[in-house]
Motif scaffolding. Structure first.
Motif, PDB file in Angstrom:
ATOM      1  N   THR A  58      26.850  20.901  32.648  1.00  0.00           N
ATOM      2  CA  THR A  58      27.199  21.627  31.426  1.00  0.00           C
ATOM      3  C   THR A  58      28.076  22.834  31.703  1.00  0.00           C
ATOM      4  O   THR A  58      28.976  23.153  30.926  1.00  0.00           O
ATOM      5  CB  THR A  58      25.918  22.083  30.696  1.00  0.00           C
ATOM      6  OG1 THR A  58      25.079  20.947  30.478  1.00  0.00           O
ATOM      7  CG2 THR A  58      26.245  22.720  29.351  1.00  0.00           C
ATOM      8  N   LEU A  59      27.825  23.536  32.803  1.00  0.00           N
ATOM      9  CA  LEU A  59      28.592  24.737  33.136  1.00  0.00           C
ATOM     10  C   LEU A  59      29.989  24.378  33.640  1.00  0.00           C
ATOM     11  O   LEU A  59      30.185  23.379  34.337  1.00  0.00           O
ATOM     12  CB  LEU A  59      27.866  25.523  34.225  1.00  0.00           C
ATOM     13  CG  LEU A  59      28.586  26.778  34.755  1.00  0.00           C
ATOM     14  CD1 LEU A  59      28.636  27.858  33.688  1.00  0.00           C
ATOM     15  CD2 LEU A  59      27.913  27.275  36.029  1.00  0.00           C
ATOM     16  N   ALA A  60      30.976  25.203  33.288  1.00  0.00           N
ATOM     17  CA  ALA A  60      32.323  25.048  33.835  1.00  0.00           C
ATOM     18  C   ALA A  60      33.008  26.409  33.880  1.00  0.00           C
ATOM     19  O   ALA A  60      32.707  27.296  33.081  1.00  0.00           O
ATOM     20  CB  ALA A  60      33.138  24.070  33.001  1.00  0.00           C
ATOM     21  N   LEU A  61      33.945  26.569  34.797  1.00  0.00           N
ATOM     22  CA  LEU A  61      34.693  27.819  34.947  1.00  0.00           C
ATOM     23  C   LEU A  61      36.189  27.554  34.851  1.00  0.00           C
ATOM     24  O   LEU A  61      36.697  26.578  35.412  1.00  0.00           O
ATOM     25  CB  LEU A  61      34.380  28.488  36.289  1.00  0.00           C
ATOM     26  CG  LEU A  61      32.918  28.814  36.607  1.00  0.00           C
ATOM     27  CD1 LEU A  61      32.827  29.524  37.958  1.00  0.00           C
ATOM     28  CD2 LEU A  61      32.286  29.651  35.523  1.00  0.00           C
ATOM     29  N   TRP A  62      36.877  28.441  34.148  1.00  0.00           N
ATOM     30  CA  TRP A  62      38.341  28.449  34.062  1.00  0.00           C
ATOM     31  C   TRP A  62      38.778  29.643  34.892  1.00  0.00           C
ATOM     32  O   TRP A  62      38.665  30.786  34.471  1.00  0.00           O
ATOM     33  CB  TRP A  62      38.722  28.564  32.597  1.00  0.00           C
ATOM     34  CG  TRP A  62      40.136  28.888  32.249  1.00  0.00           C
ATOM     35  CD1 TRP A  62      41.011  29.658  32.931  1.00  0.00           C
ATOM     36  CD2 TRP A  62      40.828  28.469  31.067  1.00  0.00           C
ATOM     37  NE1 TRP A  62      42.203  29.759  32.263  1.00  0.00           N
ATOM     38  CE2 TRP A  62      42.118  29.029  31.115  1.00  0.00           C
ATOM     39  CE3 TRP A  62      40.484  27.690  29.964  1.00  0.00           C
ATOM     40  CZ2 TRP A  62      43.059  28.839  30.115  1.00  0.00           C
ATOM     41  CZ3 TRP A  62      41.417  27.494  28.970  1.00  0.00           C
ATOM     42  CH2 TRP A  62      42.688  28.058  29.048  1.00  0.00           C
ATOM     43  N   CYS A  63      39.266  29.404  36.108  1.00  0.00           N
ATOM     44  CA  CYS A  63      39.516  30.463  37.078  1.00  0.00           C
ATOM     45  C   CYS A  63      41.015  30.745  37.197  1.00  0.00           C
ATOM     46  O   CYS A  63      41.824  29.815  37.233  1.00  0.00           O
ATOM     47  CB  CYS A  63      38.982  30.073  38.450  1.00  0.00           C
ATOM     48  SG  CYS A  63      37.261  29.504  38.461  1.00  0.00           S
ATOM     49  N   THR A  64      41.363  32.023  37.279  1.00  0.00           N
ATOM     50  CA  THR A  64      42.756  32.413  37.446  1.00  0.00           C
ATOM     51  C   THR A  64      42.913  33.189  38.749  1.00  0.00           C
ATOM     52  O   THR A  64      42.161  34.130  39.016  1.00  0.00           O
ATOM     53  CB  THR A  64      43.231  33.284  36.276  1.00  0.00           C
ATOM     54  OG1 THR A  64      42.997  32.595  35.046  1.00  0.00           O
ATOM     55  CG2 THR A  64      44.724  33.581  36.401  1.00  0.00           C
ATOM     56  N   TYR A  65      43.886  32.762  39.547  1.00  0.00           N
ATOM     57  CA  TYR A  65      44.204  33.449  40.796  1.00  0.00           C
ATOM     58  C   TYR A  65      45.339  34.426  40.540  1.00  0.00           C
ATOM     59  O   TYR A  65      46.394  34.058  40.012  1.00  0.00           O
ATOM     60  CB  TYR A  65      44.599  32.438  41.867  1.00  0.00           C
ATOM     61  CG  TYR A  65      45.093  33.066  43.150  1.00  0.00           C
ATOM     62  CD1 TYR A  65      44.331  34.022  43.807  1.00  0.00           C
ATOM     63  CD2 TYR A  65      46.315  32.701  43.705  1.00  0.00           C
ATOM     64  CE1 TYR A  65      44.777  34.613  44.985  1.00  0.00           C
ATOM     65  CE2 TYR A  65      46.766  33.277  44.883  1.00  0.00           C
ATOM     66  CZ  TYR A  65      45.997  34.232  45.523  1.00  0.00           C
ATOM     67  OH  TYR A  65      46.436  34.812  46.683  1.00  0.00           O
ATOM     68  N   HIS A  66      45.120  35.687  40.915  1.00  0.00           N
ATOM     69  CA  HIS A  66      46.115  36.739  40.737  1.00  0.00           C
ATOM     70  C   HIS A  66      46.544  37.246  42.118  1.00  0.00           C
ATOM     71  O   HIS A  66      45.865  38.105  42.702  1.00  0.00           O
ATOM     72  CB  HIS A  66      45.544  37.890  39.908  1.00  0.00           C
ATOM     73  CG  HIS A  66      45.133  37.494  38.528  1.00  0.00           C
ATOM     74  ND1 HIS A  66      46.028  37.279  37.514  1.00  0.00           N
ATOM     75  CD2 HIS A  66      43.894  37.276  37.990  1.00  0.00           C
ATOM     76  CE1 HIS A  66      45.380  36.953  36.405  1.00  0.00           C
ATOM     77  NE2 HIS A  66      44.094  36.933  36.674  1.00  0.00           N
ATOM     78  N   PRO A  67      47.631  36.717  42.668  1.00  0.00           N
ATOM     79  CA  PRO A  67      48.083  37.180  43.986  1.00  0.00           C
ATOM     80  C   PRO A  67      48.277  38.692  44.011  1.00  0.00           C
ATOM     81  O   PRO A  67      48.767  39.290  43.061  1.00  0.00           O
ATOM     82  CB  PRO A  67      49.426  36.448  44.158  1.00  0.00           C
ATOM     83  CG  PRO A  67      49.303  35.227  43.306  1.00  0.00           C
ATOM     84  CD  PRO A  67      48.501  35.666  42.115  1.00  0.00           C
ATOM     85  N   GLY A  68      47.854  39.306  45.094  1.00  0.00           N
ATOM     86  CA  GLY A  68      47.968  40.745  45.236  1.00  0.00           C
ATOM     87  C   GLY A  68      46.776  41.514  44.720  1.00  0.00           C
ATOM     88  O   GLY A  68      46.633  42.705  45.005  1.00  0.00           O
ATOM     89  N   GLN A  69      45.899  40.842  43.977  1.00  0.00           N
ATOM     90  CA  GLN A  69      44.728  41.506  43.414  1.00  0.00           C
ATOM     91  C   GLN A  69      43.451  41.195  44.185  1.00  0.00           C
ATOM     92  O   GLN A  69      42.459  41.914  44.063  1.00  0.00           O
ATOM     93  CB  GLN A  69      44.540  41.070  41.943  1.00  0.00           C
ATOM     94  CG  GLN A  69      45.708  41.416  41.043  1.00  0.00           C
ATOM     95  CD  GLN A  69      45.886  42.907  40.885  1.00  0.00           C
ATOM     96  OE1 GLN A  69      44.920  43.645  40.693  1.00  0.00           O
ATOM     97  NE2 GLN A  69      47.130  43.369  40.975  1.00  0.00           N
ATOM     98  N   THR A  70      43.463  40.136  44.955  1.00  0.00           N
ATOM     99  CA  THR A  70      42.277  39.717  45.690  1.00  0.00           C
ATOM    100  C   THR A  70      42.722  39.034  46.967  1.00  0.00           C
ATOM    101  O   THR A  70      43.783  38.388  46.990  1.00  0.00           O
ATOM    102  CB  THR A  70      41.425  38.733  44.844  1.00  0.00           C
ATOM    103  OG1 THR A  70      40.218  38.407  45.545  1.00  0.00           O
ATOM    104  CG2 THR A  70      42.188  37.463  44.532  1.00  0.00           C
ATOM    105  N   PRO A  71      41.982  39.177  48.050  1.00  0.00           N
ATOM    106  CA  PRO A  71      42.351  38.462  49.272  1.00  0.00           C
ATOM    107  C   PRO A  71      42.373  36.951  49.041  1.00  0.00           C
ATOM    108  O   PRO A  71      41.430  36.385  48.464  1.00  0.00           O
ATOM    109  CB  PRO A  71      41.246  38.864  50.261  1.00  0.00           C
ATOM    110  CG  PRO A  71      40.720  40.164  49.732  1.00  0.00           C
ATOM    111  CD  PRO A  71      40.808  40.056  48.246  1.00  0.00           C
TER     112      PRO A  71
END
Length: 302
Positions: free
Chosen positions: A107-120
């Motif tokens: 049932t659970l799902a994630l919509w993930c966004t990668y932001h270069p420069g904001q996180t390793p």
């Protein structure tokens, strides 16, 4: 009825400072966080008690929700309810993901966004791999800025092949065919994001089977149309649910145009509309990049 709810409470703080986001590095006060928690818990209680409908819920906070315990708890609890078909959230994946082991992975799902420069990079990729190992449904995406292309290619090559990597056209940016081809090589569905979609008067599922809900329970057809349909908590919105054309000239955000009946995206994303996971994707060709291919996609119509 089958009812999809896009919930956006008052939370506006984010731990990133992306230059293309107006909510970067905003900090909510303790009172604002308390209000957001109360609003979220009220909504979750309503969803838990509304067993007459089959619900799908997407949390679309302006800020980052998963660094707040009340969002994680709501996702876990709602995932175990038999009348909730899907519960998902948009997230930058900055927080740890071990909590997902407590949720129902069907049932659970994630919509993930990668932001270069904001996180390793390695930390973000590691969390994606942890989600995959735990059987959690998720998509990953980037904003289509030229400076992000190299990192996006690297991410596509190292993500599990079955994970869909989407690309959002940068707001206000026009892409040459050559530029678009580079992004389409990563996301075969980039054509749907590249240009705004004409929507004026066209049939849309929002306002009928899809609604937007804010922290006070005010119901609108979607996040982009201000007209109110009623309130969730007194039930006044129910009488307003009906087919209706879009009142806006264009729709340029995926969480809006995915519901346009003139586009084939409910078929393209069948079973994964909220978390942006295509049904027809399969890993073919270019095994070194692990890119998803969609050989039978319908043409984009405008």
């Amino acid at each position: 009825m089958d009812l999809t709810l896009l919930y956006r409470g008052p939370l506006a703080s984010c731990d990133y400072d992306c230059p293309y986001c107006p909510f970067a590095k905003r900090r909510d006060s303790r009172a604002q966080l308390t209000a957001d928690r109360a609003a979220l818990e009220r909504f979750a209680a309503w969803a838990a008690g509304n067993t007459a409908d089959r619900l799908s819920v997407l949390f679309t906070p302006w800020g980052e929700g998963l660094v707040r315990s009340w969002y994680r708890r709501a996702l876990v609890e709602l995932s175990h309810l038999p009348h909730v078909r899907r519960v998902a959230i948009q997230t930058n994946l900055s927080g740890r993901v071990g909590w997902t082991a407590e949720a129902d992975p069907d049932t659970l799902a994630l919509w993930c966004t990668y932001h270069p420069g904001q996180t390793p990079y390695d930390r973000f990729l590691g969390r994606c791999r942890e989600l995959a190992a735990g059987g959690i449904r998720f998509s990953v995406g980037v904003v289509g800025l030229p400076e992000h292309l190299g990192e996006a290619r690297r991410l596509r090559a190292e993500l599990p092949a079955e994970v869909y990597l989407w690309v959002n056209a940068a707001e206000g940016r026009t892409y040459t065919d050559a530029e678009a081809a580079g992004w389409t090589a990563l996301d075969p569905l980039f054509a749907y994001s590249r240009h705004p979609h004409r929507s004026a008067g066209l049939p849309c599922r929002t306002g009928e089977s899809v609604i937007s809900v804010d922290g006070d329970g005010t119901v609108r057809r979607c996040h982009f149309v201000k007209a109110e349909l009623g309130n969730l908590y007194d039930g006044s919105y129910r009488a307003a649910l009906r087919p209706r054309g879009c009142p806006l000239t264009v729709c340029d955000c995926h969480i809006g145009y995915v519901h346009l009946e003139t586009l084939p995206l409910y078929d393209v994303f069948a079973g994964g509309v909220l978390e942006r996971i295509p049904a027809s994707g399969k890993a073919e060709g270019n095994s070194s990049a692990g890119a998803l291919r969609f050989p039978h996609l319908p043409l984009v119509q405008r």
